[in-house]
Design a protein around this motif. Structure first.
Motif, short mmCIF file in Angstrom:
data_model
loop_
_atom_site.label_atom_id
_atom_site.label_comp_id
_atom_site.label_asym_id
_atom_site.label_seq_id
_atom_site.Cartn_x
_atom_site.Cartn_y
_atom_site.Cartn_z
N HIS A 71 13.31 -16.17 23.30
CA HIS A 71 12.02 -16.66 23.79
C HIS A 71 11.39 -17.55 22.72
O HIS A 71 11.44 -18.76 22.81
CB HIS A 71 11.10 -15.48 24.16
N LEU A 72 10.82 -16.96 21.67
CA LEU A 72 10.21 -17.74 20.59
C LEU A 72 11.15 -17.72 19.38
O LEU A 72 11.22 -16.72 18.66
CB LEU A 72 8.85 -17.17 20.23
N ALA A 73 11.88 -18.81 19.19
CA ALA A 73 12.93 -18.84 18.17
C ALA A 73 12.38 -18.67 16.76
O ALA A 73 13.05 -18.12 15.89
CB ALA A 73 13.72 -20.15 18.27
N GLY A 74 11.16 -19.12 16.51
CA GLY A 74 10.60 -19.00 15.17
C GLY A 74 10.21 -17.61 14.79
O GLY A 74 9.87 -17.34 13.64
N SER A 75 10.25 -16.68 15.75
CA SER A 75 9.88 -15.29 15.48
C SER A 75 11.08 -14.36 15.38
O SER A 75 10.92 -13.15 15.32
CB SER A 75 8.95 -14.78 16.60
N VAL A 76 12.27 -14.94 15.36
CA VAL A 76 13.49 -14.13 15.27
C VAL A 76 13.78 -13.81 13.81
O VAL A 76 13.94 -14.73 13.00
CB VAL A 76 14.69 -14.84 15.91
N PRO A 77 13.84 -12.53 13.40
CA PRO A 77 14.12 -12.21 11.99
C PRO A 77 15.51 -12.64 11.57
O PRO A 77 16.44 -12.71 12.38
CB PRO A 77 13.98 -10.69 11.92
N ALA A 78 15.66 -12.90 10.28
CA ALA A 78 16.95 -13.40 9.75
C ALA A 78 17.99 -12.30 9.66
O ALA A 78 19.19 -12.56 9.74
CB ALA A 78 16.74 -14.03 8.38
N GLY A 79 17.59 -11.08 9.46
CA GLY A 79 18.60 -10.04 9.28
C GLY A 79 17.98 -8.68 9.11
O GLY A 79 16.75 -8.54 9.17
N ALA A 385 12.38 9.27 -3.40
CA ALA A 385 12.43 7.83 -3.16
C ALA A 385 13.79 7.53 -2.54
O ALA A 385 14.70 8.38 -2.50
CB ALA A 385 12.23 7.05 -4.45
N LEU A 386 13.95 6.31 -2.08
CA LEU A 386 15.16 5.91 -1.37
C LEU A 386 15.80 4.73 -2.10
O LEU A 386 15.10 3.76 -2.44
CB LEU A 386 14.82 5.51 0.06
N VAL A 387 17.10 4.81 -2.35
CA VAL A 387 17.80 3.70 -3.00
C VAL A 387 17.83 2.51 -2.04
O VAL A 387 18.14 2.65 -0.85
CB VAL A 387 19.24 4.11 -3.38
N ASP A 388 17.49 1.35 -2.55
CA ASP A 388 17.45 0.13 -1.75
C ASP A 388 18.81 -0.55 -1.79
O ASP A 388 19.09 -1.37 -2.66
CB ASP A 388 16.36 -0.82 -2.26
N PHE A 389 19.68 -0.20 -0.84
CA PHE A 389 21.04 -0.72 -0.84
C PHE A 389 21.12 -2.18 -0.40
O PHE A 389 22.21 -2.76 -0.42
CB PHE A 389 21.94 0.14 0.05
N ALA A 428 14.49 -5.29 -0.45
CA ALA A 428 14.71 -6.25 -1.53
C ALA A 428 15.23 -7.59 -1.00
O ALA A 428 14.91 -8.65 -1.55
CB ALA A 428 15.68 -5.68 -2.56
N ASP A 429 16.03 -7.55 0.04
CA ASP A 429 16.60 -8.80 0.56
C ASP A 429 15.73 -9.43 1.64
O ASP A 429 16.12 -10.44 2.25
CB ASP A 429 18.01 -8.56 1.10
N GLY A 430 14.54 -8.88 1.88
CA GLY A 430 13.64 -9.44 2.88
C GLY A 430 14.01 -9.07 4.29
O GLY A 430 13.44 -9.63 5.24
N GLY A 431 14.96 -8.15 4.48
CA GLY A 431 15.40 -7.77 5.82
C GLY A 431 14.30 -7.12 6.63
O GLY A 431 13.35 -6.54 6.08
#
Length: 764
Positions: A71-79, A385-389, A428-431
């Motif tokens: 629908h709105l392509a600019g709102s699709v997350p990268a990953g 805490a949780l390890v950021d893999f 960390a990777d912006g996911g």
């Protein structure tokens, strides 16, 4: 997620904008691009205002077609995104576009888009419609909270049955169920599951994989009884239709896309014994268990140390508790001297009391909230805490802690947890946090599996993992999670394992006797037979030990008998394991997967095929009563050599040393010469036992080696009353030919490349 109130009306606050026609169609070498307006277009002015969906139709491999709606392509997350293995040179497709329709054909699978209203997207093969998306099926939705969703509905034919969606503990057929693909630590007796996979297949000759790593909500003949609906929050929906025509072929193609299991080492198929979870133990306790198994002539392959090998409050800091294990390297060496492998429990959390908390925080290895603070709570471990893999540095940091344990003598890791993953965080990777929730299990298990492959060699890496999603099958083994110690929990565990197998997971295990509570001796003994006739076999519990002599002496005898049986079956079982790694076929197979043409098998979820030729019906009653279905043909009971004919239902009563274990008609079963361990030279002294081989039939039987290659290959044939077998590949080692009967039938031995023949009256 349901959007409608009945068939006609939307639920309060919900608005749906559905594709109405393939208005603009552009063909390119790899596929089709389609603009699908959500209202009828009769004049130029109709093109103004309102959503228009963009569809890309392509094929990643023959007989697989992808539909991606945006629908709105600019709102699709990268990953993150699932890594799919597409044909590197591109898949040849045939594209046709005219005024009436656009079609894309890949192999035998075709998708047709009608260009006029109403919306019609039809998948077919061999001139037969498989499924279709019709009017008010594909759309963009908003709910009362102004959240945006993409939705698709694919039609179900009359009599069409749906299977899959990962590990599910209810009825094997999904029709009528609402299923959310969202990993949860919820036990084995609810709609929650540890291993969720957005893939289903039907008895109509196709499967559907929704290529979204986050929450996918399925309504399987539930919101609309003649459709499977799937929806995701956001502005993109991508799914792949996979043509079979058989369920086995669908699985092969699905696992070719998402990955096939690594072949576990042969030693991992033996019996695993655990300290259990909250029990008190030290090296003396461990030694007493190992001694007790040896004194009772109970073959043992792996000893597992659960949580409290580490100090309390400090999970996970990967340090042995010095109060109970003052000499870890020496203890591990002593276990290795006894021929045992060692597994230890880990999870991806770092308790605040652990020294690794400050170390990980300072280096940026721990998951953070959007405001930069470390994400923490007090569930499981205080201040965990949780390890950021998603951070390569964090993965390497975590892997470094494991390498030290492997170098100390640890052979395998039980990778517990991985489901309690928050969404109010910044990776960390912006996911995208929603897409990362399920995907986290893949990164976690991949990190650990890579350490073992690197240190022990690729063929020696094996996990005992709980959480998973699509692609997780590449990293075996997985077990069913925390169940009660009852017959009912035994049944729900089996349903979960068979359902997981229908998502491409080749190897699966469960806690023999159940996890929560202490099983009655009757439950424990019945579960032993089920456990040793599973891919992997582990004695484990929560607050009580699982050594058999603590139940009764008969438990010892039952465990000895079935552990020895599994060892003898290893040439056959390891062959099935090789098939799982090569083709994606699970070792434990739902009956529908093995016999798709037999409608008597459609709903069966209390029995299974172990590899291609063994039917197993676990006994789930204290008194030994069991009812099971026998497909067509004359089957042989492996344990006593008698026969039973199908098709039809059987009701029997079995002692604790028995259960329905049938060999398929026409099978040539490879049996090993040893019964004391799972890892040995399967070709040395192998027995080929022939079961109701039809006249004029020839079978090729491969006996695997430790690397999965063929150690020996035999050709077995029958002409009239003569059975013949010849070794056509492999070293000159002794081998035997045996005609199944009561108790074993005629037998002949040979060596080298000698031809073995048996002349006898062969029962038809």
């Amino acid at each position: 997620m349901k959007f409608k109130d009945g068939y006609w009306r939307m639920r309060p606050g919900v608005r749906g904008d559905y594709a109405t026609a393939a208005h603009d169609v552009t063909a390119h070498p790899g596929g089709l691009r389609v603009l699908a307006p959500t209202k009828p277009i009769t004049r130029r002015g109709d093109t103004l205002d309102g959503p228009v969906l963009r569809l890309d139709v392509s094929s990643p491999m023959p007989d697989v077609i992808r539909v991606r709606a945006v629908h709105l392509a600019g709102s699709v997350p990268a990953g993150p995104a699932f890594a799919l293995r597409e044909d590197p040179g591109g898949t040849p497709v045939k594209i046709e576009v005219d005024d009436a329709a656009a079609t894309l054909t890949s192999g035998a699978l075709r998708v047709t888009l009608g260009r006029a209203a109403p919306w019609d997207l039809t998948f077919s093969a061999g001139g037969r419609t498989l499924t279709r998306s019709g009017a008010k099926c594909l759309g963009a939705m908003r709910d009362g909270d102004d959240r945006h969703f993409m939705v698709e509905q694919l039609h179900l034919s009359a009599g069409e049955l749906v299977y899959g969606l990962g590990e599910r503990f209810g009825p094997l057929v999904r029709n009528g169920q609402s299923v959310d693909i969202w990993n949860e630590d919820g036990g084995t007796s609810s709609e929650m599951a540890y291993k969720n996979v957005p893939f289903y297949l039907t008895n109509r000759g196709y499967g559907v994989f929704v290529d979204h790593p986050g929450r996918v909500s399925f309504e399987v003949g539930s919101e609309s009884v003649s459709r499977v609906q799937f929806s995701v929050e956001g502005h993109e929906l991508s799914y792949l239709v996979i043509h079979g025509p058989t369920p086995a072929e669908i699985l092969r193609r699905y696992t070719a896309l998402t990955g096939r299991p690594a072949l576990p080492p042969a030693w991992s198929f033996g019996l695993w014994l655990s300290t259990s979870f909250t029990t008190d133990y030290d090296e003396a306790t461990v030694t007493s268990f190992v001694d007790g198994m040896a004194e009772r002539d109970l073959p043992l392959s792996v000893f597992h140390f659960d949580c409290f090998w580490m100090r309390r409050y400090r999970w996970c800091d990967f340090e042995w508790d010095p109060e109970v294990f003052p000499d870890p390297p020496g203890m591990l060496a002593r276990l290795k001297e006894r021929g045992l492998r060692v597994c230890v429990w880990i999870n991806p959390y770092i308790g605040q009391a652990s020294e690794l908390f400050e170390e990980g925080a300072a280096a940026g290895h721990l998951l953070r909230r959007p405001d930069g603070r470390i994400w923490q709570d007090d569930h499981w471990q205080a201040g965990r805490a949780l390890v950021d893999f998603t951070s390569p540095a964090a993965r390497e940091w975590y892997a470094g802690k494991l390498r030290r344990l492997v170098d100390m003598g640890v052979d395998a890791f039980k990778t517990d947890f991985g489901e309690r993953v928050p969404t109010d965080v910044a990776w960390a990777d912006g996911g995208d946090p929603e897409r990362m929730h399920n995907y986290y299990s893949l990164l976690y298990n991949e990190t650990v599996h890579q350490v073992l492959a690197e240190r022990r060699g690729p063929g020696e890496a094996v996990l005992f993992a709980r959480a998973a999603t699509a692609g997780g099958q590449r990293l075996p083994v997985h077990w069913g999670g925390d169940c009660e110690s009852t017959f009912e929990a035994m049944a729900e565990s089996l349903r979960g394992g068979l359902s997981l197998g229908l998502a491409g997971f080749g190897f699966w295990s469960h806690d023999i006797g159940g996890f929560e509570g202490r099983p009655d001796p009757e439950v424990f003994k019945r579960w032993i037979a089920f456990g040793l006739l599973s891919s992997h076999s582990r004695l484990h519990g929560s607050g009580s030990y699982r050594v058999p002599w603590l139940f009764d002496e008969e438990s010892v005898e039952v465990l000895r008998a079935f552990t020895r049986l599994k060892a003898r079956l290893m040439p056959y079982l390891y062959g099935a394991a090789v098939q799982a790694a090569r083709e994606g076929m699970p070792m434990m197979r739902a009956m529908h997967l093995a016999f798709p043409a037999d409608r008597g098998c459609d709903h069966l979820d209390a029995q299974y095929m172990l590899g291609p030729d063994l039917l197993v019906a676990p006994v789930m009653s204290a008194g030994g009563e069991v009812s099971y279905y026998v497909p067509d043909g004359e089957w042989t009971r492996l344990l006593d050599g008698t026969t039973v004919s199908g098709p039809g239902w059987r009701t029997e009563t079995h002692g604790f040393d028995s259960l329905p274990l049938l060999v398929r008609p026409g099978a040539v079963l490879a049996l090993g010469a040893r019964r004391d361990r799972p890892d040995y030279d399967y070709a040395d002294g192998v027995t080929l036992r022939v079961h109701a081989l039809p006249d004029g039939t020839r079978r090729t039987v491969a006996v695997p080696g430790p690397d999965g290659g063929d150690a020996a290959v035999f050709e077995v044939s029958r002409t009239g009353n003569r059975l013949s077998a010849r070794r056509v590949a492999g070293d000159a080692k002794p081998w035997n030919l045996e005609l199944a009967g009561s108790p074993t039938g005629p037998r002949a031995a040979g060596a080298g490349t000698d031809l073995i023949e048996i002349t006898t009256t062969v029962k038809e």
